[in-house]
Design a protein around this motif. Structure first.
Motif, PDB file in Angstrom:
ATOM      1  N   PHE A   1       0.852  -1.184   0.000  1.00 19.54           N
ATOM      2  CA  PHE A   1       0.000   0.000   0.000  1.00 19.54           C
ATOM      3  C   PHE A   1       0.893   1.241   0.000  1.00 19.54           C
ATOM      4  CE2 PHE A   1      -2.697  -3.338   1.427  1.00 19.54           C
ATOM      5  CZ  PHE A   1      -3.983  -2.996   1.013  1.00 19.54           C
ATOM      6  N   LYS A   2       0.666   2.135  -0.961  1.00 17.47           N
ATOM      7  CA  LYS A   2       1.521   3.313  -1.123  1.00 17.47           C
ATOM      8  C   LYS A   2       0.918   4.514  -0.391  1.00 17.47           C
ATOM      9  CE  LYS A   2       4.479   3.334  -4.021  1.00 17.47           C
ATOM     10  NZ  LYS A   2       5.936   3.077  -3.945  1.00 17.47           N
ATOM     11  N   ASP A   3       1.823   5.360   0.152  1.00 15.79           N
ATOM     12  CA  ASP A   3       1.426   6.601   0.845  1.00 15.79           C
ATOM     13  C   ASP A   3       0.290   6.339   1.835  1.00 15.79           C
ATOM     14  OD1 ASP A   3       3.287   8.131  -0.639  1.00 15.79           O
ATOM     15  OD2 ASP A   3       1.871   8.235  -2.309  1.00 15.79           O
ATOM     16  N   ALA A   4       0.568   5.478   2.799  1.00 14.01           N
ATOM     17  CA  ALA A   4      -0.455   5.053   3.755  1.00 14.01           C
ATOM     18  C   ALA A   4      -0.393   5.855   5.057  1.00 14.01           C
ATOM     19  CB  ALA A   4      -0.295   3.562   4.052  1.00 14.01           C
ATOM     20  N   THR A   5      -1.557   6.044   5.639  1.00 10.19           N
ATOM     21  CA  THR A   5      -1.677   6.695   6.947  1.00 10.19           C
ATOM     22  C   THR A   5      -2.552   5.832   7.840  1.00 10.19           C
ATOM     23  OG1 THR A   5      -1.523   8.874   5.903  1.00 10.19           O
ATOM     24  CG2 THR A   5      -2.341   8.795   8.162  1.00 10.19           C
TER      25      THR A   5
ATOM     26  N   GLU B   1      -2.630   7.590  18.178  1.00  8.64           N
ATOM     27  CA  GLU B   1      -1.476   7.999  17.380  1.00  8.64           C
ATOM     28  C   GLU B   1      -1.794   7.942  15.894  1.00  8.64           C
ATOM     29  OE1 GLU B   1       1.587   5.251  18.479  1.00  8.64           O
ATOM     30  OE2 GLU B   1       0.855   3.669  17.165  1.00  8.64           O
ATOM     31  N   ARG B   2      -0.926   8.600  15.132  1.00 12.37           N
ATOM     32  CA  ARG B   2      -1.031   8.578  13.665  1.00 12.37           C
ATOM     33  C   ARG B   2       0.315   8.140  13.107  1.00 12.37           C
ATOM     34  NH1 ARG B   2      -2.353  13.691   9.624  1.00 12.37           N
ATOM     35  NH2 ARG B   2      -0.995  12.999   7.918  1.00 12.37           N
ATOM     36  N   ILE B   3       0.264   7.201  12.159  1.00  8.49           N
ATOM     37  CA  ILE B   3       1.497   6.682  11.546  1.00  8.49           C
ATOM     38  C   ILE B   3       1.453   6.972  10.050  1.00  8.49           C
ATOM     39  CG2 ILE B   3       2.957   4.658  11.206  1.00  8.49           C
ATOM     40  CD1 ILE B   3       1.448   3.358  13.560  1.00  8.49           C
ATOM     41  N   ASP B   4       2.463   7.670   9.554  1.00  7.74           N
ATOM     42  CA  ASP B   4       2.571   7.974   8.121  1.00  7.74           C
ATOM     43  C   ASP B   4       3.749   7.201   7.528  1.00  7.74           C
ATOM     44  OD1 ASP B   4       0.613  10.350   7.518  1.00  7.74           O
ATOM     45  OD2 ASP B   4       1.563  10.825   9.445  1.00  7.74           O
ATOM     46  N   VAL B   5       3.479   6.513   6.437  1.00  9.02           N
ATOM     47  CA  VAL B   5       4.547   5.760   5.763  1.00  9.02           C
ATOM     48  C   VAL B   5       4.390   5.893   4.250  1.00  9.02           C
ATOM     49  CG1 VAL B   5       4.936   4.039   7.579  1.00  9.02           C
ATOM     50  CG2 VAL B   5       3.169   3.648   5.878  1.00  9.02           C
ATOM     51  N   LYS B   6       5.521   5.814   3.551  1.00 10.39           N
ATOM     52  CA  LYS B   6       5.478   5.816   2.089  1.00 10.39           C
ATOM     53  C   LYS B   6       4.977   4.480   1.567  1.00 10.39           C
ATOM     54  CE  LYS B   6       7.076   9.884   0.928  1.00 10.39           C
ATOM     55  NZ  LYS B   6       6.265  10.819   0.104  1.00 10.39           N
ATOM     56  N   GLU B   7       5.357   3.394   2.270  1.00 11.65           N
ATOM     57  CA  GLU B   7       4.946   2.054   1.859  1.00 11.65           C
ATOM     58  C   GLU B   7       4.597   1.227   3.082  1.00 11.65           C
ATOM     59  OE1 GLU B   7       8.164   0.389  -0.323  1.00 11.65           O
ATOM     60  OE2 GLU B   7       7.797   1.584  -2.123  1.00 11.65           O
TER      61      GLU B   7
ATOM     62  N   PHE C   1       0.497  -9.167  10.061  1.00 14.95           N
ATOM     63  CA  PHE C   1       1.252  -7.953  10.421  1.00 14.95           C
ATOM     64  C   PHE C   1       1.294  -6.963   9.253  1.00 14.95           C
ATOM     65  CE2 PHE C   1       3.032 -10.891  13.560  1.00 14.95           C
ATOM     66  CZ  PHE C   1       3.051 -10.090  14.705  1.00 14.95           C
ATOM     67  N   TRP C   2       1.242  -5.659   9.615  1.00 15.04           N
ATOM     68  CA  TRP C   2       1.625  -4.597   8.700  1.00 15.04           C
ATOM     69  C   TRP C   2       3.120  -4.342   8.914  1.00 15.04           C
ATOM     70  CZ3 TRP C   2      -1.393  -2.615   4.992  1.00 15.04           C
ATOM     71  CH2 TRP C   2      -2.778  -2.682   5.133  1.00 15.04           C
ATOM     72  N   VAL C   3       3.885  -4.346   7.857  1.00 17.76           N
ATOM     73  CA  VAL C   3       5.315  -4.052   7.945  1.00 17.76           C
ATOM     74  C   VAL C   3       5.547  -2.713   7.254  1.00 17.76           C
ATOM     75  CG1 VAL C   3       7.643  -4.796   7.376  1.00 17.76           C
ATOM     76  CG2 VAL C   3       5.900  -6.500   7.974  1.00 17.76           C
ATOM     77  N   MET C   4       6.032  -1.718   8.036  1.00 14.39           N
ATOM     78  CA  MET C   4       6.214  -0.365   7.504  1.00 14.39           C
ATOM     79  C   MET C   4       7.680   0.036   7.590  1.00 14.39           C
ATOM     80  SD  MET C   4       3.080   1.268   9.675  1.00 14.39           S
ATOM     81  CE  MET C   4       1.853   0.129  10.320  1.00 14.39           C
ATOM     82  N   LYS C   5       8.114   0.721   6.554  1.00 15.55           N
ATOM     83  CA  LYS C   5       9.502   1.213   6.523  1.00 15.55           C
ATOM     84  C   LYS C   5       9.491   2.738   6.597  1.00 15.55           C
ATOM     85  CE  LYS C   5      11.700  -2.770   4.970  1.00 15.55           C
ATOM     86  NZ  LYS C   5      12.382  -3.319   3.824  1.00 15.55           N
ATOM     87  N   ASN C   6      10.453   3.294   7.372  1.00 17.19           N
ATOM     88  CA  ASN C   6      10.570   4.756   7.535  1.00 17.19           C
ATOM     89  C   ASN C   6       9.251   5.370   8.022  1.00 17.19           C
ATOM     90  OD1 ASN C   6      13.276   4.701   6.530  1.00 17.19           O
ATOM     91  ND2 ASN C   6      12.449   4.611   4.445  1.00 17.19           N
ATOM     92  N   ALA C   7       8.767   4.827   9.121  1.00 18.89           N
ATOM     93  CA  ALA C   7       7.489   5.288   9.674  1.00 18.89           C
ATOM     94  C   ALA C   7       7.669   6.562  10.488  1.00 18.89           C
ATOM     95  CB  ALA C   7       6.886   4.187  10.545  1.00 18.89           C
ATOM     96  N   ILE C   8       6.693   7.480  10.328  1.00 17.36           N
ATOM     97  CA  ILE C   8       6.661   8.718  11.127  1.00 17.36           C
ATOM     98  C   ILE C   8       5.455   8.624  12.046  1.00 17.36           C
ATOM     99  CG2 ILE C   8       6.477  11.233  11.041  1.00 17.36           C
ATOM    100  CD1 ILE C   8       7.606  11.083   8.188  1.00 17.36           C
ATOM    101  N   ILE C   9       5.715   8.625  13.369  1.00 17.84           N
ATOM    102  CA  ILE C   9       4.657   8.414  14.357  1.00 17.84           C
ATOM    103  C   ILE C   9       4.386   9.717  15.111  1.00 17.84           C
ATOM    104  CG2 ILE C   9       3.935   7.078  16.368  1.00 17.84           C
ATOM    105  CD1 ILE C   9       5.851   4.874  15.439  1.00 17.84           C
TER     106      ILE C   9
ATOM    107  N   VAL D   1       8.180  10.838  16.224  1.00 15.82           N
ATOM    108  CA  VAL D   1       9.153   9.747  16.264  1.00 15.82           C
ATOM    109  C   VAL D   1       9.307   9.158  14.861  1.00 15.82           C
ATOM    110  CG1 VAL D   1       9.705   7.501  17.252  1.00 15.82           C
ATOM    111  CG2 VAL D   1       8.529   9.209  18.653  1.00 15.82           C
ATOM    112  N   ARG D   2      10.551   8.942  14.444  1.00 17.15           N
ATOM    113  CA  ARG D   2      10.822   8.295  13.153  1.00 17.15           C
ATOM    114  C   ARG D   2      11.461   6.924  13.404  1.00 17.15           C
ATOM    115  NH1 ARG D   2      10.729  11.994   8.850  1.00 17.15           N
ATOM    116  NH2 ARG D   2      10.417  14.152   9.556  1.00 17.15           N
ATOM    117  N   ILE D   3      10.887   5.893  12.815  1.00 12.01           N
ATOM    118  CA  ILE D   3      11.379   4.519  13.010  1.00 12.01           C
ATOM    119  C   ILE D   3      11.651   3.894  11.645  1.00 12.01           C
ATOM    120  CG2 ILE D   3      10.834   2.239  13.958  1.00 12.01           C
ATOM    121  CD1 ILE D   3       9.048   3.601  15.994  1.00 12.01           C
ATOM    122  N   ASP D   4      12.810   3.275  11.514  1.00  8.98           N
ATOM    123  CA  ASP D   4      13.200   2.664  10.225  1.00  8.98           C
ATOM    124  C   ASP D   4      12.246   1.548   9.815  1.00  8.98           C
ATOM    125  OD1 ASP D   4      15.325   4.372  10.020  1.00  8.98           O
ATOM    126  OD2 ASP D   4      16.756   2.991  10.948  1.00  8.98           O
ATOM    127  N   GLU D   5      11.915   0.680  10.773  1.00 11.48           N
ATOM    128  CA  GLU D   5      10.970  -0.402  10.470  1.00 11.48           C
ATOM    129  C   GLU D   5      10.007  -0.558  11.644  1.00 11.48           C
ATOM    130  OE1 GLU D   5      12.244  -3.927   8.268  1.00 11.48           O
ATOM    131  OE2 GLU D   5      11.295  -5.137   9.833  1.00 11.48           O
TER     132      GLU D   5
END
Length: 373
Positions: free
Chosen positions: A187-191, A203-209, A216-224, A232-236
């Motif tokens: 899923f692209k540009d997901a919130t 909370e709100r999580i923004d991810v490019k993918e 499980f949802w697996v998110m990369k470069n998540a902004i929380i 908070v920025r988390i790589d995975e």
């Protein structure tokens, strides 16, 4: 003078045939709807017996009424087929068919009023009844989703993107994505908007993918983003889910709950978002080709019952043979439709071919029995 009198007789005869067909069609359709209504009512009584939120019998009657509209597309072809056999059998029983055929009318001309009615019925169905029935079906499916299936996943699709819902014992999550890549379950540009059970924002999580894997949802470069806290920025980042791609696709609006005139736009939205639109395309084409299918059914049913028979045994055998052929046509049609839905055949071919095959078989039998007369 003779020819003009014959022409007037034919017009009166066609009107007489038309009215007889309408009478038997309405009668058979009402009987069929009543049977389906009773079956649905009993089934809903069973399903709601353990639901404390439903205690009113009138509400179950209301749900049953909403449910039978979903069956109209299935009942109408059967009604057309059976009504043709009943009407022709009635004319044969009282030897009216002998008089009609002695006027020189061939079988196609005798069946013409039945075909005319089927075309008028198709026009009324596509113009008025289908939008009405799709609306009632939509209402029923929403109620059913809430009462019997819970509220875990209610996906929707619009120009603003894909909207999903999931729930668990602890929270509720609303998900929006701009696009979906089916091959990668991505899923692209997901919130992700996460709430408590009492609708308090967590909370709100923004991810490019965001990739949907098993449970499980697996998110990369998540902004929380959390209330009154630093971003908070988390790589995975992983998030538990009860969704799957199959569940999401199956939970979209069923074709029957959409007006036939709204389906093309919905198909475009599905394709733009990356989801399969085959089921909706098949339903749309199948509905538009319904008049041709009706014509084929009338030709098959009429060919076996339009011929006058002197013995009841021969008449019974013809009716039985016609019924068997009608059933085989239904099975063949459903098989071809299933091949189309499974992408084994092009959707247009899978939707049109049952109607063409039915008409060709019907024409063959009409000509065959015409020659044996």
């Amino acid at each position: 003078m003779i020819f003009s009198s014959i022409n007037i007789f034919e017009r009166k005869l066609e009107k007489y045939l038309f009215l007889k067909f309408v009478k038997y069609f309405v009668f058979f359709l009402l009987i069929s709807l009543l049977i389906v209504f009773l079956i649905e009512f009993v089934e809903l009584l069973r399903r709601t017996s353990e639901n404390p939120n439903i205690s009113s019998t009138f509400y179950i009657l209301y749900l049953s009424f909403l449910k039978i509209t979903e069956s109209m597309a299935f009942i109408m072809p059967i009604s057309i087929f059976v009504t043709t056999m009943i009407t022709c059998r009635h004319f044969n029983k009282y030897r009216e068919m002998v008089v009609i055929q002695n006027t020189g009318l061939h079988s196609f001309r005798i069946l013409y009023p039945f075909i005319l009615f089927s075309l008028l019925l198709s026009f009324v169905y596509l113009s008025f009844l289908n939008p009405l029935f799709s609306h009632t079906t939509n209402i029923y499916q929403k109620i059913e989703q809430q009462l019997f299936r819970g509220k875990l996943s209610l996906p929707s699709i619009s120009k603003s993107g894909i909207w999903l819902r999931q729930g668990s014992e602890n929270n509720k999550i609303v998900i929006r994505a701009s696009n979906f890549l089916p091959d990668q379950s991505l899923f692209k540009d997901a919130t992700f908007y996460i709430f408590t059970k009492k609708n308090i924002f967590v909370e709100r999580i923004d991810v490019k993918e965001a990739k949907l894997e098993k449970k499980f949802w697996v998110m990369k470069n998540a902004i929380i983003n959390r209330p009154n806290k630093k971003v908070v920025r988390i790589d995975e980042y992983t998030l538990k889910t009860n969704l799957s791609i199959k569940k999401i696709e199956n939970s979209f609006l069923e074709p029957q709950s959409l007006s036939i005139w709204k389906i093309p736009n919905f198909i475009s939205l599905l394709k733009e978002s990356g989801f399969s639109a085959t089921k909706h395309q098949m339903y749309m084409y199948k509905t538009f080709f319904m008049p041709l299918y009706f014509i084929g059914l009338i030709l098959i049913a009429g060919s076996f019952t339009i011929k006058f028979t002197k013995t009841k045994t021969k008449s019974f055998l013809l009716i039985l043979s016609g019924s068997i052929f009608g059933f085989l046509i239904y099975v063949l049609s459903e098989y071809i439709y299933s091949l189309g839905i499974a992408n084994k055949l092009p959707t247009l071919l899978a939707s049109l071919s049952p109607s063409i095959i039915t008409i060709m078989i019907g024409v063959f039998f009409v000509i065959h029995f015409e020659k044996t007369n």
